[in-house]
Design a protein around this motif. Structure first.
Motif: not given
Length: 75
Positions: A13-29
């Protein structure tokens, strides 16, 4: 993980979190805003379908639930 200030139970899970795209936070919002708008719609119904398999499936159970959890259809 210190770099993201997140806790993960499993290393994968930690590895997948590190591989998130840069847009992940904006996409989540954006998704959160979209879901909130859907949940306030009085016409909302939730469709649930259970099938026999992923290949050549057919429906064995289906149901509809209203916005407040009232069952509209369950067969």
């Amino acid at each position: 993980m210190q770099s993201l200030r997140e806790q993960h139970r499993h290393p994968g899970d930690a590895v997948r979190a590190l591989r998130r795209p840069a847009s992940w936070r904006a996409d989540r919002k954006r998704v959160r805003r979209w879901v909130r708008s859907i949940l306030t719609d009085p016409r909302l119904v939730v469709l649930g379908v259970q099938t026999t398999s992923l290949s050549d499936p057919w429906v064995v159970q289906g149901g509809l639930t209203g916005r407040h959890g009232n069952v509209l259809f369950d067969e």
